[in-house]
Design a protein around this motif. Structure first.
Motif, PDB file in Angstrom:
ATOM      1  N   CYS A  58       0.835  -1.214   0.000  1.00  0.00           N
ATOM      2  CA  CYS A  58       0.000   0.000   0.000  1.00  0.00           C
ATOM      3  C   CYS A  58       0.863   1.254   0.000  1.00  0.00           C
ATOM      4  CB  CYS A  58      -0.922   0.020   1.212  1.00  0.00           C
ATOM      5  SG  CYS A  58      -2.352  -1.048   1.077  1.00  0.00           S
ATOM      6  N   GLU A  59       1.940   1.227   0.772  1.00  0.00           N
ATOM      7  CA  GLU A  59       2.847   2.378   0.820  1.00  0.00           C
ATOM      8  C   GLU A  59       3.505   2.612  -0.536  1.00  0.00           C
ATOM      9  OE1 GLU A  59       3.210   4.356   3.608  1.00  0.00           O
ATOM     10  OE2 GLU A  59       1.606   3.111   4.421  1.00  0.00           O
ATOM     11  N   ARG A  60       3.832   1.514  -1.219  1.00  0.00           N
ATOM     12  CA  ARG A  60       4.538   1.621  -2.504  1.00  0.00           C
ATOM     13  C   ARG A  60       3.626   2.087  -3.637  1.00  0.00           C
ATOM     14  NH1 ARG A  60       6.713  -3.382  -0.774  1.00  0.00           N
ATOM     15  NH2 ARG A  60       5.340  -4.508  -2.204  1.00  0.00           N
ATOM     16  N   ASN A  61       2.364   1.619  -3.629  1.00  0.00           N
ATOM     17  CA  ASN A  61       1.521   1.876  -4.807  1.00  0.00           C
ATOM     18  C   ASN A  61       0.566   3.052  -4.637  1.00  0.00           C
ATOM     19  OD1 ASN A  61      -0.851   0.915  -3.435  1.00  0.00           O
ATOM     20  ND2 ASN A  61      -0.431  -1.185  -4.083  1.00  0.00           N
ATOM     21  N   ARG A  62       0.516   3.651  -3.440  1.00  0.00           N
ATOM     22  CA  ARG A  62      -0.520   4.653  -3.181  1.00  0.00           C
ATOM     23  C   ARG A  62      -0.375   5.909  -4.036  1.00  0.00           C
ATOM     24  NH1 ARG A  62       1.077   6.759   2.948  1.00  0.00           N
ATOM     25  NH2 ARG A  62       2.878   8.007   2.300  1.00  0.00           N
ATOM     26  N   ASP A  63       0.836   6.383  -4.270  1.00  0.00           N
ATOM     27  CA  ASP A  63       0.994   7.617  -5.051  1.00  0.00           C
ATOM     28  C   ASP A  63       0.639   7.430  -6.523  1.00  0.00           C
ATOM     29  OD1 ASP A  63       1.706   9.589  -3.082  1.00  0.00           O
ATOM     30  OD2 ASP A  63       3.607   8.550  -2.851  1.00  0.00           O
ATOM     31  N   PRO A  64       1.083   6.346  -7.190  1.00  0.00           N
ATOM     32  CA  PRO A  64       0.634   6.140  -8.572  1.00  0.00           C
ATOM     33  C   PRO A  64      -0.887   5.979  -8.688  1.00  0.00           C
ATOM     34  CG  PRO A  64       2.555   4.781  -8.112  1.00  0.00           C
ATOM     35  CD  PRO A  64       2.114   5.359  -6.808  1.00  0.00           C
ATOM     36  N   ILE A  65      -1.503   5.279  -7.729  1.00  0.00           N
ATOM     37  CA  ILE A  65      -2.963   5.130  -7.768  1.00  0.00           C
ATOM     38  C   ILE A  65      -3.631   6.483  -7.538  1.00  0.00           C
ATOM     39  CG2 ILE A  65      -4.977   4.066  -6.699  1.00  0.00           C
ATOM     40  CD1 ILE A  65      -3.202   1.683  -5.954  1.00  0.00           C
ATOM     41  N   LEU A  66      -3.132   7.246  -6.581  1.00  0.00           N
ATOM     42  CA  LEU A  66      -3.720   8.559  -6.305  1.00  0.00           C
ATOM     43  C   LEU A  66      -3.694   9.448  -7.542  1.00  0.00           C
ATOM     44  CD1 LEU A  66      -4.924  10.678  -4.415  1.00  0.00           C
ATOM     45  CD2 LEU A  66      -2.587  11.239  -3.687  1.00  0.00           C
ATOM     46  N   ALA A  67      -2.628   9.395  -8.311  1.00  0.00           N
ATOM     47  CA  ALA A  67      -2.544  10.211  -9.535  1.00  0.00           C
ATOM     48  C   ALA A  67      -3.672   9.867 -10.500  1.00  0.00           C
ATOM     49  CB  ALA A  67      -1.180  10.009 -10.204  1.00  0.00           C
ATOM     50  N   VAL A  68      -4.009   8.577 -10.598  1.00  0.00           N
ATOM     51  CA  VAL A  68      -5.112   8.152 -11.468  1.00  0.00           C
ATOM     52  C   VAL A  68      -6.451   8.610 -10.879  1.00  0.00           C
ATOM     53  CG1 VAL A  68      -6.341   6.152 -12.412  1.00  0.00           C
ATOM     54  CG2 VAL A  68      -3.833   6.192 -12.391  1.00  0.00           C
ATOM     55  N   LEU A  69      -6.638   8.422  -9.581  1.00  0.00           N
ATOM     56  CA  LEU A  69      -7.909   8.781  -8.956  1.00  0.00           C
ATOM     57  C   LEU A  69      -8.145  10.287  -8.964  1.00  0.00           C
ATOM     58  CD1 LEU A  69      -8.079   6.344  -5.892  1.00  0.00           C
ATOM     59  CD2 LEU A  69      -8.972   6.040  -8.212  1.00  0.00           C
ATOM     60  N   GLN A 109      -7.510  12.226 -11.290  1.00  0.00           N
ATOM     61  CA  GLN A 109      -8.048  12.530 -12.625  1.00  0.00           C
ATOM     62  C   GLN A 109      -9.472  12.000 -12.773  1.00  0.00           C
ATOM     63  OE1 GLN A 109      -5.784  10.835 -15.871  1.00  0.00           O
ATOM     64  NE2 GLN A 109      -7.309  11.429 -17.391  1.00  0.00           N
ATOM     65  N   HIS A 110      -9.670  10.727 -12.430  1.00  0.00           N
ATOM     66  CA  HIS A 110     -10.945  10.082 -12.742  1.00  0.00           C
ATOM     67  C   HIS A 110     -12.028  10.285 -11.684  1.00  0.00           C
ATOM     68  CE1 HIS A 110      -9.916   8.131 -16.525  1.00  0.00           C
ATOM     69  NE2 HIS A 110      -8.697   8.012 -16.019  1.00  0.00           N
ATOM     70  N   PHE A 111     -11.633  10.577 -10.444  1.00  0.00           N
ATOM     71  CA  PHE A 111     -12.624  10.798  -9.384  1.00  0.00           C
ATOM     72  C   PHE A 111     -12.745  12.277  -9.016  1.00  0.00           C
ATOM     73  CE2 PHE A 111     -12.555   6.313  -7.203  1.00  0.00           C
ATOM     74  CZ  PHE A 111     -13.014   5.746  -8.381  1.00  0.00           C
ATOM     75  N   ALA A 149     -21.873   6.433 -12.571  1.00  0.00           N
ATOM     76  CA  ALA A 149     -20.782   5.968 -11.708  1.00  0.00           C
ATOM     77  C   ALA A 149     -19.550   5.524 -12.492  1.00  0.00           C
ATOM     78  CB  ALA A 149     -21.267   4.823 -10.830  1.00  0.00           C
ATOM     79  N   GLN A 150     -18.404   5.659 -11.827  1.00  0.00           N
ATOM     80  CA  GLN A 150     -17.157   5.117 -12.355  1.00  0.00           C
ATOM     81  C   GLN A 150     -16.650   4.034 -11.422  1.00  0.00           C
ATOM     82  OE1 GLN A 150     -14.100   7.854 -13.517  1.00  0.00           O
ATOM     83  NE2 GLN A 150     -15.353   8.758 -15.122  1.00  0.00           N
ATOM     84  N   LEU A 151     -15.973   3.052 -12.021  1.00  0.00           N
ATOM     85  CA  LEU A 151     -15.386   1.936 -11.299  1.00  0.00           C
ATOM     86  C   LEU A 151     -13.898   1.913 -11.617  1.00  0.00           C
ATOM     87  CD1 LEU A 151     -15.406  -0.918  -9.869  1.00  0.00           C
ATOM     88  CD2 LEU A 151     -16.001  -1.853 -12.134  1.00  0.00           C
ATOM     89  N   ALA A 152     -13.060   1.876 -10.569  1.00  0.00           N
ATOM     90  CA  ALA A 152     -11.609   1.805 -10.738  1.00  0.00           C
ATOM     91  C   ALA A 152     -11.089   0.570 -10.016  1.00  0.00           C
ATOM     92  CB  ALA A 152     -10.937   3.059 -10.192  1.00  0.00           C
ATOM     93  N   ILE A 153     -10.378  -0.286 -10.736  1.00  0.00           N
ATOM     94  CA  ILE A 153      -9.802  -1.489 -10.139  1.00  0.00           C
ATOM     95  C   ILE A 153      -8.307  -1.516 -10.437  1.00  0.00           C
ATOM     96  CG2 ILE A 153      -9.752  -4.010 -10.171  1.00  0.00           C
ATOM     97  CD1 ILE A 153     -12.741  -4.006 -10.579  1.00  0.00           C
ATOM     98  N   TYR A 154      -7.534  -1.702  -9.361  1.00  0.00           N
ATOM     99  CA  TYR A 154      -6.076  -1.761  -9.454  1.00  0.00           C
ATOM    100  C   TYR A 154      -5.609  -3.185  -9.173  1.00  0.00           C
ATOM    101  CZ  TYR A 154      -1.224  -1.329  -7.939  1.00  0.00           C
ATOM    102  OH  TYR A 154       0.133  -1.506  -7.785  1.00  0.00           O
ATOM    103  N   GLY A 155      -4.618  -3.629  -9.934  1.00  0.00           N
ATOM    104  CA  GLY A 155      -4.016  -4.931  -9.680  1.00  0.00           C
ATOM    105  C   GLY A 155      -3.433  -5.516 -10.950  1.00  0.00           C
ATOM    106  N   PRO A 156      -2.953  -6.759 -10.881  1.00  0.00           N
ATOM    107  CA  PRO A 156      -2.403  -7.413 -12.064  1.00  0.00           C
ATOM    108  C   PRO A 156      -3.513  -7.985 -12.942  1.00  0.00           C
ATOM    109  CG  PRO A 156      -2.253  -8.895 -10.197  1.00  0.00           C
ATOM    110  CD  PRO A 156      -2.850  -7.614  -9.676  1.00  0.00           C
TER     111      PRO A 156
END
Length: 196
Positions: A9-20, A22-24, A126-133
């Motif tokens: 969570c610590e590693r991926n939070r900033d890249p995810i936040l950048a996407v959110l 924009q989209h949220f 509504a928008q749906l955002a899913i993060y993962g492989p």
């Protein structure tokens, strides 16, 4: 109990936040499915105060989530909800849904249940955002994802990295169209759908 901590969570939070961001940007009420430790919720709700960020997870994870929420004491993180995708869902409606690193842990019938419930708990825009492989055309995107999938299946036969096209088919059936598929660090993706 000690506050749970997820290094990923610590590693991926900033890249995810950048996407959110924009989209949220124009969203108001987010339901996070599978909040895990609660770390993402605290970070994203703190960075986007216009959002009411609703955590949810299975009952056994709620005490840890509460520790994160109570320590942060943010005004936009209500009490977490108990939510098992195969069981009871909230009566409220949300204009955004977020989930990180959950689809590969759920059994496929649980993934189906998640998407099947979306029309009942989301607003018309509504928008749906899913993060993962994700796999593409039945193939891994990296050697590390192949090794991760092998590790998952050794933990439980029901687990595994999902194929993007199969997930898209569930989204389409539930009235959501893919609008973005964003490459993220560590061979992950952030995929965004918009409700029709």
């Amino acid at each position: 109990m000690e506050k749970p901590n997820s290094p990923s969570c610590e590693r991926n939070r900033d890249p995810i936040l950048a996407v959110l961001r924009q989209h949220f940007a124009d969203r108001q009420r987010v339901l996070e499915i599978g909040s895990g430790t609660g770390q993402h919720a605290v970070y994203f709700a703190g960075a986007m105060p216009q959002l009411s960020w609703q955590c949810s997870d299975r009952a056994e994870n709620l005490p840890g989530i509460r520790l994160w929420l109570e320590e942060a004491a943010l005004p936009n993180t209500p009490e977490p909800l108990e939510l098992d995708v195969g069981g009871h869902w909230p009566a409220q409606r949300y204009d955004a849904v977020f989930s990180a690193n959950t689809l590969h842990i759920m059994a496929w019938d649980e993934v189906e249940a998640l998407f099947a419930h979306l029309p009942r708990i989301t607003t018309g825009d509504a928008q749906l955002a899913i993060y993962g492989p994700f796999n593409y055309d039945g193939r891994y995107t990296s050697d590390s994802n192949a090794a991760f999938d092998e590790w998952l299946k050794a933990r439980g036969a029901h687990m595994g990295i999902r194929d993007a096209a199969e997930v898209d088919a569930l989204a389409t059936k539930s009235g959501f169209d893919l609008i973005a598929d964003i490459a993220m660090p560590a061979n992950n993706r952030c995929r965004i759908w918009q409700r029709r």
